[in-house]
Design a protein around this motif. Structure first.
Motif, PDB file in Angstrom:
ATOM      1  N   LEU A  88       0.873  -1.166   0.000  1.00  0.00           N
ATOM      2  CA  LEU A  88       0.000   0.000   0.000  1.00  0.00           C
ATOM      3  C   LEU A  88       0.917   1.225   0.000  1.00  0.00           C
ATOM      4  CD1 LEU A  88      -2.640  -1.034   2.696  1.00  0.00           C
ATOM      5  CD2 LEU A  88      -3.047  -0.782   0.241  1.00  0.00           C
ATOM      6  N   PRO A  89       0.963   1.983  -1.081  1.00  0.00           N
ATOM      7  CA  PRO A  89       1.951   3.061  -1.181  1.00  0.00           C
ATOM      8  C   PRO A  89       1.805   4.143  -0.118  1.00  0.00           C
ATOM      9  CG  PRO A  89       0.977   2.563  -3.325  1.00  0.00           C
ATOM     10  CD  PRO A  89       0.162   1.847  -2.301  1.00  0.00           C
ATOM     11  N   CYS A  90       0.584   4.352   0.377  1.00  0.00           N
ATOM     12  CA  CYS A  90       0.359   5.412   1.369  1.00  0.00           C
ATOM     13  C   CYS A  90       0.852   5.022   2.756  1.00  0.00           C
ATOM     14  CB  CYS A  90      -1.113   5.806   1.410  1.00  0.00           C
ATOM     15  SG  CYS A  90      -2.241   4.419   1.624  1.00  0.00           S
ATOM     16  N   GLU A  91       1.269   3.775   2.953  1.00  0.00           N
ATOM     17  CA  GLU A  91       1.959   3.328   4.157  1.00  0.00           C
ATOM     18  C   GLU A  91       1.177   3.576   5.449  1.00  0.00           C
ATOM     19  OE1 GLU A  91       6.676   3.457   5.524  1.00  0.00           O
ATOM     20  OE2 GLU A  91       5.846   5.117   4.374  1.00  0.00           O
ATOM     21  N   PRO A  92      -0.060   3.098   5.556  1.00  0.00           N
ATOM     22  CA  PRO A  92      -0.832   3.327   6.781  1.00  0.00           C
ATOM     23  C   PRO A  92      -0.301   2.518   7.946  1.00  0.00           C
ATOM     24  CG  PRO A  92      -2.006   1.821   5.347  1.00  0.00           C
ATOM     25  CD  PRO A  92      -0.821   2.304   4.570  1.00  0.00           C
ATOM     26  N   ALA A  93      -0.537   3.009   9.147  1.00  0.00           N
ATOM     27  CA  ALA A  93      -0.074   2.325  10.357  1.00  0.00           C
ATOM     28  C   ALA A  93      -0.937   1.108  10.661  1.00  0.00           C
ATOM     29  CB  ALA A  93      -0.113   3.290  11.536  1.00  0.00           C
ATOM     30  N   ALA A  94      -0.314   0.091  11.250  1.00  0.00           N
ATOM     31  CA  ALA A  94      -1.033  -1.111  11.671  1.00  0.00           C
ATOM     32  C   ALA A  94      -1.430  -1.043  13.137  1.00  0.00           C
ATOM     33  CB  ALA A  94      -0.181  -2.352  11.426  1.00  0.00           C
ATOM     34  N   PHE A  95      -0.763  -0.196  13.933  1.00  0.00           N
ATOM     35  CA  PHE A  95      -1.052  -0.015  15.350  1.00  0.00           C
ATOM     36  C   PHE A  95      -1.218  -1.351  16.081  1.00  0.00           C
ATOM     37  CE2 PHE A  95      -2.585   4.313  13.956  1.00  0.00           C
ATOM     38  CZ  PHE A  95      -1.550   5.000  14.574  1.00  0.00           C
ATOM     39  N   ASP A  96      -0.118  -2.105  16.114  1.00  0.00           N
ATOM     40  CA  ASP A  96      -0.069  -3.390  16.828  1.00  0.00           C
ATOM     41  C   ASP A  96      -1.118  -4.378  16.317  1.00  0.00           C
ATOM     42  OD1 ASP A  96       2.053  -2.617  18.526  1.00  0.00           O
ATOM     43  OD2 ASP A  96       0.657  -1.577  19.851  1.00  0.00           O
ATOM     44  N   GLY A  97      -1.432  -4.292  15.047  1.00  0.00           N
ATOM     45  CA  GLY A  97      -2.367  -5.234  14.439  1.00  0.00           C
ATOM     46  C   GLY A  97      -3.826  -4.891  14.618  1.00  0.00           C
ATOM     47  N   VAL A 105      -9.252   4.158   5.702  1.00  0.00           N
ATOM     48  CA  VAL A 105      -9.973   5.000   4.740  1.00  0.00           C
ATOM     49  C   VAL A 105     -10.779   6.065   5.467  1.00  0.00           C
ATOM     50  CG1 VAL A 105     -11.716   5.004   2.913  1.00  0.00           C
ATOM     51  CG2 VAL A 105     -10.030   3.161   3.031  1.00  0.00           C
ATOM     52  N   ALA A 106     -11.441   5.697   6.558  1.00  0.00           N
ATOM     53  CA  ALA A 106     -12.290   6.652   7.275  1.00  0.00           C
ATOM     54  C   ALA A 106     -11.490   7.835   7.811  1.00  0.00           C
ATOM     55  CB  ALA A 106     -13.019   5.952   8.416  1.00  0.00           C
ATOM     56  N   THR A 107     -10.268   7.575   8.301  1.00  0.00           N
ATOM     57  CA  THR A 107      -9.456   8.652   8.859  1.00  0.00           C
ATOM     58  C   THR A 107      -8.537   9.291   7.829  1.00  0.00           C
ATOM     59  OG1 THR A 107      -7.728   7.109   9.559  1.00  0.00           O
ATOM     60  CG2 THR A 107      -9.472   7.602  11.141  1.00  0.00           C
ATOM     61  N   GLY A 108      -8.179   8.539   6.807  1.00  0.00           N
ATOM     62  CA  GLY A 108      -7.272   9.075   5.793  1.00  0.00           C
ATOM     63  C   GLY A 108      -5.862   9.290   6.296  1.00  0.00           C
ATOM     64  N   LEU A 109      -5.474   8.610   7.377  1.00  0.00           N
ATOM     65  CA  LEU A 109      -4.148   8.815   7.963  1.00  0.00           C
ATOM     66  C   LEU A 109      -3.109   7.982   7.217  1.00  0.00           C
ATOM     67  CD1 LEU A 109      -5.012   8.784  11.774  1.00  0.00           C
ATOM     68  CD2 LEU A 109      -4.558  10.755  10.313  1.00  0.00           C
ATOM     69  N   ALA A 110      -2.163   8.663   6.571  1.00  0.00           N
ATOM     70  CA  ALA A 110      -1.114   8.003   5.807  1.00  0.00           C
ATOM     71  C   ALA A 110       0.208   8.080   6.552  1.00  0.00           C
ATOM     72  CB  ALA A 110      -0.976   8.641   4.423  1.00  0.00           C
ATOM     73  N   GLY A 111       1.171   7.294   6.100  1.00  0.00           N
ATOM     74  CA  GLY A 111       2.466   7.216   6.753  1.00  0.00           C
ATOM     75  C   GLY A 111       3.515   8.118   6.144  1.00  0.00           C
ATOM     76  N   PRO A 112       4.793   7.864   6.441  1.00  0.00           N
ATOM     77  CA  PRO A 112       5.880   8.753   6.031  1.00  0.00           C
ATOM     78  C   PRO A 112       6.035   8.922   4.525  1.00  0.00           C
ATOM     79  CG  PRO A 112       6.623   7.239   7.744  1.00  0.00           C
ATOM     80  CD  PRO A 112       5.266   6.779   7.324  1.00  0.00           C
ATOM     81  N   TRP A 116       5.403  11.730  -1.265  1.00  0.00           N
ATOM     82  CA  TRP A 116       6.050  11.280  -2.489  1.00  0.00           C
ATOM     83  C   TRP A 116       5.227  10.234  -3.233  1.00  0.00           C
ATOM     84  CZ3 TRP A 116       8.330  11.999   2.249  1.00  0.00           C
ATOM     85  CH2 TRP A 116       9.224  13.090   2.337  1.00  0.00           C
ATOM     86  N   ALA A 117       4.423   9.464  -2.542  1.00  0.00           N
ATOM     87  CA  ALA A 117       3.635   8.407  -3.175  1.00  0.00           C
ATOM     88  C   ALA A 117       2.174   8.787  -3.352  1.00  0.00           C
ATOM     89  CB  ALA A 117       3.728   7.110  -2.364  1.00  0.00           C
ATOM     90  N   GLY A 118       1.628   9.575  -2.429  1.00  0.00           N
ATOM     91  CA  GLY A 118       0.226   9.952  -2.502  1.00  0.00           C
ATOM     92  C   GLY A 118      -0.496   9.662  -1.200  1.00  0.00           C
ATOM     93  N   SER A 119      -1.698  10.220  -1.074  1.00  0.00           N
ATOM     94  CA  SER A 119      -2.512  10.050   0.124  1.00  0.00           C
ATOM     95  C   SER A 119      -3.352   8.788   0.030  1.00  0.00           C
ATOM     96  CB  SER A 119      -3.430  11.258   0.291  1.00  0.00           C
ATOM     97  OG  SER A 119      -4.376  11.294  -0.766  1.00  0.00           O
ATOM     98  N   VAL A 120      -4.032   8.439   1.100  1.00  0.00           N
ATOM     99  CA  VAL A 120      -4.956   7.305   1.081  1.00  0.00           C
ATOM    100  C   VAL A 120      -5.990   7.505  -0.022  1.00  0.00           C
ATOM    101  CG1 VAL A 120      -6.695   6.032   2.390  1.00  0.00           C
ATOM    102  CG2 VAL A 120      -4.617   6.846   3.540  1.00  0.00           C
ATOM    103  N   ARG A 121      -6.529   8.702  -0.112  1.00  0.00           N
ATOM    104  CA  ARG A 121      -7.567   9.002  -1.103  1.00  0.00           C
ATOM    105  C   ARG A 121      -7.097   8.726  -2.531  1.00  0.00           C
ATOM    106  NH1 ARG A 121      -8.612  13.558   0.616  1.00  0.00           N
ATOM    107  NH2 ARG A 121     -10.608  13.156   1.631  1.00  0.00           N
ATOM    108  N   ASP A 122      -5.815   8.954  -2.803  1.00  0.00           N
ATOM    109  CA  ASP A 122      -5.291   8.761  -4.148  1.00  0.00           C
ATOM    110  C   ASP A 122      -5.342   7.310  -4.598  1.00  0.00           C
ATOM    111  OD1 ASP A 122      -4.625  11.478  -4.478  1.00  0.00           O
ATOM    112  OD2 ASP A 122      -2.742  11.200  -3.390  1.00  0.00           O
TER     113      ASP A 122
END
Length: 355
Positions: A88-97, A105-112, A116-122
């Protein structure tokens, strides 16, 4: 070749619960893995749990698209994609599984990697949603050019469950980079912003840039030649890549600070200012994590001075965790809420008190 996966379809039970809530006028708080109780206002409502509705519905690595149910853990999907050499290019957190795809998707929180790669929405191609009238609708599709009219599937990203109950989402995935290099360079934060601006213009294959107050952390990704050339240009000390996982999962010592956590979204070249607390520069300077006891108006004033906005990411005493919307934009939000959730069933007040 398309694989078969074990899935659990609980959509009928979710639809029934929504319809009962509509009939009794009882609002619902959408719950996934509860890995992100932040941000947002507290919702006083009955809980509707999506975690039982899980599994990968369709994944053919040759098509670079995966369709997954909302309750599927991010960690589970990451494992499947990794086995195919994809991500997943947007690199979302797993938060301990605990984090689920629906929550991503609901929060749209992407990683580092986001700048350069794009947001969750993209990377959202389509979705299935239970509306505030108990209808189970499909929006978008599984290809980039399958969107006609209003793109509701991407609109769900960052809506915090206020527009409908997400049950399924189709996401574009990408192959992992052939080469990767992690570098640390000791330098002041102000100097880091200057050199990052220069390297941005030079087109270096940066996929992560974070300054922790003393050290600039860089990640290069791409072809072997481009990564090698970038390292030769920048220098620094090569290290393992554990820093980026710790940053994405908010496990760095910075996040252990007991003070409230704020996220400031600003232009990447915005100058450093005397923020009231400890600051961590992420996204090459575009995302600034702040640990501070300062009142919300003070933090927001600093963010506005930098040309951006601030969001409270801790359970702190602020009337509006999100930056207040201009009146005209708030009217559009209300109209959209009325269309998709006319009975105000889903997460009432989660984003804003009167939304």
């Amino acid at each position: 070749m398309q694989r078969e996966f074990q899935t659990q379809d609980h959509s009928a039970a979710l639809i029934e619960q929504v319809r009962e809530a509509v009939a009794t006028k009882a609002p619902l708080f959408i719950r996934g893995g509860a890995s992100k109780p932040f941000p947002g206002r507290r919702v006083d409502a009955n809980s509707i749990d999506t975690r039982a509705h899980r599994g990968i519905v369709n994944y053919d690595p040759t098509e670079l698209v995966v369709t997954v149910r909302a309750g599927t853990p991010v960690a589970e999907l990451d494992e499947v994609l990794d086995a195919a050499g994809q991500m997943l290019p947007c690199e979302p957190a797993a938060f301990d599984g605990a984090a689920t795809i629906g929550g991503v998707v609901a929060t749209g929180l992407a990683g580092p990697r986001r700048p350069w790669a794009g947001s969750v929405r993209d990377f959202v191609l389509g979705c299935r949603v239970i509306t505030g009238e108990g209808r189970h609708l499909r929006f978008g599709g599984e290809v980039m050019k399958n969107v006609a009219g209003y793109d509701v599937s991407r609109l769900m990203t960052g809506s915090y469950g206020c527009l409908g109950l997400l049950t399924e989402v189709s996401l574009k995935v990408l192959p992992k980079a052939r080469a990767m290099c992690h570098v640390e360079i000791d330098m002041p934060a102000a100097d880091a912003l200057v050199v990052l601006s220069t390297w941005r213009r030079e087109g270096l294959p940066i996929s992560g840039a974070c300054h922790d107050g003393a050290t600039l952390h860089l990640r290069f990704e791409g072809g072997e030649d481009s990564v090698r050339t970038a390292y030769a240009r920048v220098g620094g000390t090569r290290v393992d890549g554990m820093f980026w996982r710790a940053l994405r999962e908010q496990r760095l010592p910075f996040f252990d600070d007991p003070r409230p956590l704020w996220r400031l979204s600003v232009p990447p070249a915005a100058p450093l200012s005397t923020l009231p607390g400890a600051c961590l520069l992420d996204w090459g300077g575009a995302q600034r994590w702040l640990k501070s006891d300062a009142p919300a108006p003070v933090v927001r004033a600093f963010a506005q001075q930098l040309g951006g906005h601030a969001t409270a990411l801790s359970a702190i005493a602020v009337d509006e965790p999100f930056h207040p919307l201009p009146p005209a934009l708030l009217r559009y939000h209300r109209a959209l809420k009325q269309q998709l959730d006319p009975h105000a069933i889903f997460n009432p007040g989660r984003l804003y008190a009167d939304f």
